[in-house]
Motif scaffolding. Structure first.
Motif, short mmCIF file in Angstrom:
data_model
loop_
_atom_site.label_atom_id
_atom_site.label_comp_id
_atom_site.label_asym_id
_atom_site.label_seq_id
_atom_site.Cartn_x
_atom_site.Cartn_y
_atom_site.Cartn_z
N ALA A 1 35.40 -38.94 0.90
CA ALA A 1 34.67 -39.02 2.17
C ALA A 1 33.58 -40.08 2.11
N ALA A 2 32.90 -40.19 0.98
CA ALA A 2 31.83 -41.19 0.85
C ALA A 2 32.40 -42.60 0.95
N PHE A 3 33.52 -42.86 0.27
CA PHE A 3 34.13 -44.18 0.34
C PHE A 3 34.63 -44.48 1.76
N CYS A 4 35.17 -43.47 2.43
CA CYS A 4 35.64 -43.68 3.81
C CYS A 4 34.48 -44.06 4.73
N GLY A 5 33.34 -43.37 4.56
CA GLY A 5 32.18 -43.70 5.39
C GLY A 5 31.68 -45.10 5.15
N ALA A 6 31.60 -45.50 3.88
CA ALA A 6 31.15 -46.86 3.55
C ALA A 6 32.15 -47.88 4.08
N ARG A 7 33.44 -47.56 3.98
CA ARG A 7 34.49 -48.46 4.48
C ARG A 7 34.37 -48.65 5.99
N ALA A 8 34.12 -47.55 6.71
CA ALA A 8 34.02 -47.63 8.17
C ALA A 8 32.83 -48.48 8.60
N LEU A 9 31.73 -48.44 7.84
CA LEU A 9 30.56 -49.24 8.20
C LEU A 9 30.82 -50.73 8.07
N MET A 10 31.71 -51.12 7.18
CA MET A 10 31.94 -52.54 6.94
C MET A 10 32.78 -53.17 8.05
N ASP A 11 33.95 -52.59 8.34
CA ASP A 11 34.80 -53.18 9.38
C ASP A 11 35.76 -52.16 9.99
N ARG A 12 35.30 -50.90 10.07
CA ARG A 12 36.06 -49.79 10.64
C ARG A 12 37.28 -49.43 9.80
N HIS A 13 38.25 -50.35 9.73
CA HIS A 13 39.47 -50.09 8.96
C HIS A 13 40.21 -51.41 8.76
N PRO A 14 41.10 -51.48 7.78
CA PRO A 14 41.86 -52.72 7.58
C PRO A 14 42.85 -52.92 8.72
N PRO A 15 43.24 -54.17 9.02
CA PRO A 15 44.24 -54.42 10.06
C PRO A 15 45.51 -53.62 9.78
N SER A 16 46.02 -52.97 10.80
CA SER A 16 47.10 -52.01 10.59
C SER A 16 48.49 -52.63 10.48
N ALA A 17 48.77 -53.67 11.25
CA ALA A 17 50.13 -54.19 11.32
C ALA A 17 50.65 -54.61 9.94
N ASP A 18 49.85 -55.37 9.19
CA ASP A 18 50.30 -55.82 7.87
C ASP A 18 50.43 -54.66 6.89
N GLN A 19 49.68 -53.59 7.10
CA GLN A 19 49.85 -52.42 6.25
C GLN A 19 51.25 -51.82 6.42
N HIS A 20 51.70 -51.74 7.67
CA HIS A 20 53.05 -51.22 7.93
C HIS A 20 54.10 -52.15 7.33
N VAL A 21 53.88 -53.45 7.45
CA VAL A 21 54.83 -54.42 6.87
C VAL A 21 54.90 -54.24 5.36
N LEU A 22 53.74 -54.16 4.72
CA LEU A 22 53.71 -54.02 3.26
C LEU A 22 54.35 -52.72 2.81
N ALA A 23 54.14 -51.63 3.56
CA ALA A 23 54.74 -50.35 3.19
C ALA A 23 56.26 -50.45 3.18
N VAL A 24 56.83 -51.05 4.21
CA VAL A 24 58.29 -51.20 4.26
C VAL A 24 58.77 -52.17 3.18
N PHE A 25 58.02 -53.25 2.96
CA PHE A 25 58.37 -54.22 1.92
C PHE A 25 58.47 -53.53 0.56
N MET A 26 57.56 -52.62 0.29
CA MET A 26 57.58 -51.89 -0.97
C MET A 26 58.67 -50.83 -0.98
N GLN A 27 58.81 -50.08 0.11
CA GLN A 27 59.78 -49.00 0.18
C GLN A 27 61.22 -49.49 0.02
N GLU A 28 61.50 -50.68 0.50
CA GLU A 28 62.86 -51.23 0.41
C GLU A 28 63.10 -51.96 -0.91
N GLY A 29 62.13 -51.92 -1.83
CA GLY A 29 62.32 -52.48 -3.16
C GLY A 29 62.03 -53.95 -3.30
N HIS A 30 61.54 -54.59 -2.24
CA HIS A 30 61.30 -56.03 -2.30
C HIS A 30 60.15 -56.38 -3.24
#
Length: 497
Positions: free
Chosen positions: A356-385
């Protein structure tokens, strides 16, 4: 019929002082000042006299007379069917004939605070080097992700997962966190579940978050000597300069006994155990156990920066510190080195009590990381690339590393420069004779088309001179030409010394 050019807005005019009278003269001076300051630029069209009169609450005749005056002065030009535009920039405040010059007070430059000056200096030090031999982490040739990345990205961005959306959770996309948890369990023996993972914008943000969350005012922290400039810069420039305890490094990694002698009650230890930066050795198992024993006995934290452990060319890597003692370790990983730095995605694995502490500090910096590339990276990893990509680049870097070591040993002047043995990572270290200034040499090498980093600034106090050379998939011909230029630069520096 040609379209009338779009007129600019005129916020620079502001309100006119009606109590002072002569509104036409006030308007003319306001327009001159707008042209002089650059708020109005040559070629820009003004609103029509009707619209400007209405917006300022003036008689249209007053505005027409003002435009005619400025046209006579050569500042404005009227074009039939198009309107009135600026034709001349003014370098100094314009004065009409007979007007009394007003006193001008010279503007003093704003002085930077000490902190601002330190950040400005830091920006110069951390400026990326040009993508040429031997800049670190340049994804060129066979080390660049294949078309699979582009193809998956196009596919994901066309679906709901990658489409524009609202705010996301500061911890990151669940699919990526679950995939990362499985990946580091298999590759690094990290013990965690997805709820312990915070997706970051690379290791640098993970280090910053760790300092924010783990350290209180007055705490001390062990930092390796020499160390990665990213962590020393954070501590030096964000309020913890006096907290740093530089602990020497030897062939087994950080000297735990020395650290205990210097600061037994330190709150945290920042280490690079898989591949010490910049020297390159892994931390021995004996030192890992000693470091964990100290953390447990002192109720301290270990921040494990595992920035390129995938790139090991011989033997098997030691298990992560987190896998050996998860309750005292914050584990940091990144995809910058194995994929490409501009992706800006990494992760922090934190004990459950700190999530929870790390989440709060993370939110203060820039809310959250850009989401679209996270989804791309997840599939890239899941498919073994990702696994296939790592196997490919490990082979490429091993080949390039062998070639580079051979060229350096053959072409560098042996009395002035020699290679530090190392069997992993994405960089090599070349030591220099004590008489050579590695900072000056790095600047000279850059002028010769070679990108290297000096080692001495990474030490506390006077450091040992050396150079960091990144591996990359440049051709053999490019690499040998770069080594020759570097050798010539070193030889010249040695002669000058």
């Amino acid at each position: 019929m040609p379209r009338r050019p779009k007129a600019v807005e005129l916020p620079a005019i502001g309100a006119l002082d009606r109590s002072a009278g002569n509104l036409g003269r006030q308007l003319a001076q306001a327009l001159r000042e707008a042209v002089r300051s650059g708020s109005l630029k040559p070629g820009e069209f003004l609103p029509s006299t009707r619209l400007l009169a209405k917006s300022l609450g003036l008689a249209r005749g007053t505005v027409v007379e003002t435009f005619e005056q400025l046209t006579a002065e050569g500042i404005l030009e009227s074009q039939t069917g198009a309107g009135t535009r600026v034709v001349q920039a003014l370098e100094a405040p314009f004065r009409t004939a007979g007007a009394t010059p007003s006193p001008v007070t010279a503007r003093q430059p704003m002085l930077l605070s000490q902190r601002a000056a330190a950040f400005a200096k830091l920006a110069q030090q951390l400026t990326p080097l040009p993508p040429q031999p031997f800049s670190v982490s340049v994804p060129v040739g066979r080390t660049a992700p294949l078309d699979d990345w582009r193809r998956i990205g196009n596919r994901i961005r066309a679906t709901a997962a990658g489409a524009p959306a609202g705010y996301d959770h500061p911890q990151g996309v669940p699919a990526l966190r679950a995939t990362v948890a499985d990946y580091i369990r298999r590759s690094r023996s990290v013990r965690c579940h997805p709820d312990q993972i915070i997706i970051t914008s690379g290791t640098q943000q993970g280090l910053y978050l760790s300092c924010q969350v783990l350290l209180e005012a007055g705490d001390t922290a062990w930092v390796e000597n020499p160390a990665y400039p990213g962590i020393t810069s954070i501590l030096e420039n964000t309020g913890w300069r006096d907290s740093i305890v530089r602990v020497p490094v030897d062939d087994e990694g950080i000297d735990v006994e020395a650290g205990i002698g210097l600061a037994p009650q330190a709150r945290a230890a920042f280490v690079t155990p898989s591949h010490q930066y910049p020297l390159g050795m892994p931390m021995s198992m004996a030192r890992r156990k000693a470091l964990l024993a100290w953390a447990q006995a002192s109720n301290a934290w270990i921040v494990e920066d595992d920035y390129d452990s995938e790139m090991r060319y011989a033997g098997h890597p030691f298990p992560s510190l987190q896998g050996l003692g998860p309750e005292h370790v914050v584990y940091l990983g990144t995809f910058s080195k194995i994929l490409f730095p501009s992706l800006r995605l990494g992760y922090a694995v934190v004990p459950e009590s700190m999530t929870a502490a790390f989440c709060g500090a993370r939110a203060l910096m820039d809310r959250h990381p850009p989401s679209a590339d996270q989804h791309v990276l997840a599939v890239f990893m899941q498919e073994g690339h990702l696994d296939r990509h790592i196997r490919r680049i490990r082979s490429v870097y091993a080949e390039r590393r062998e070639q580079l070591v051979e060229m350096l040993e053959r072409l560098l002047p042996a009395e002035l420069a020699w290679v530090q043995p190392c069997d992993q990572g994405l960089h090599l270290l070349v030591w220099l004779a004590d008489s050579i200034d590695d900072c000056r040499l790095s600047a000279q090498a850059l002028e010769a088309g070679v990108s290297v980093r000096p080692v001495s600034p990474m030490y506390a106090g006077k450091g040992r001179p050396g150079l960091i050379l990144g591996l990359g998939d440049f051709s053999r011909e490019q690499t040998e030409a770069a080594v020759k230029r570097l050798a010539h630069t070193i030889q010249f520096a040695g002669t000058a010394a």
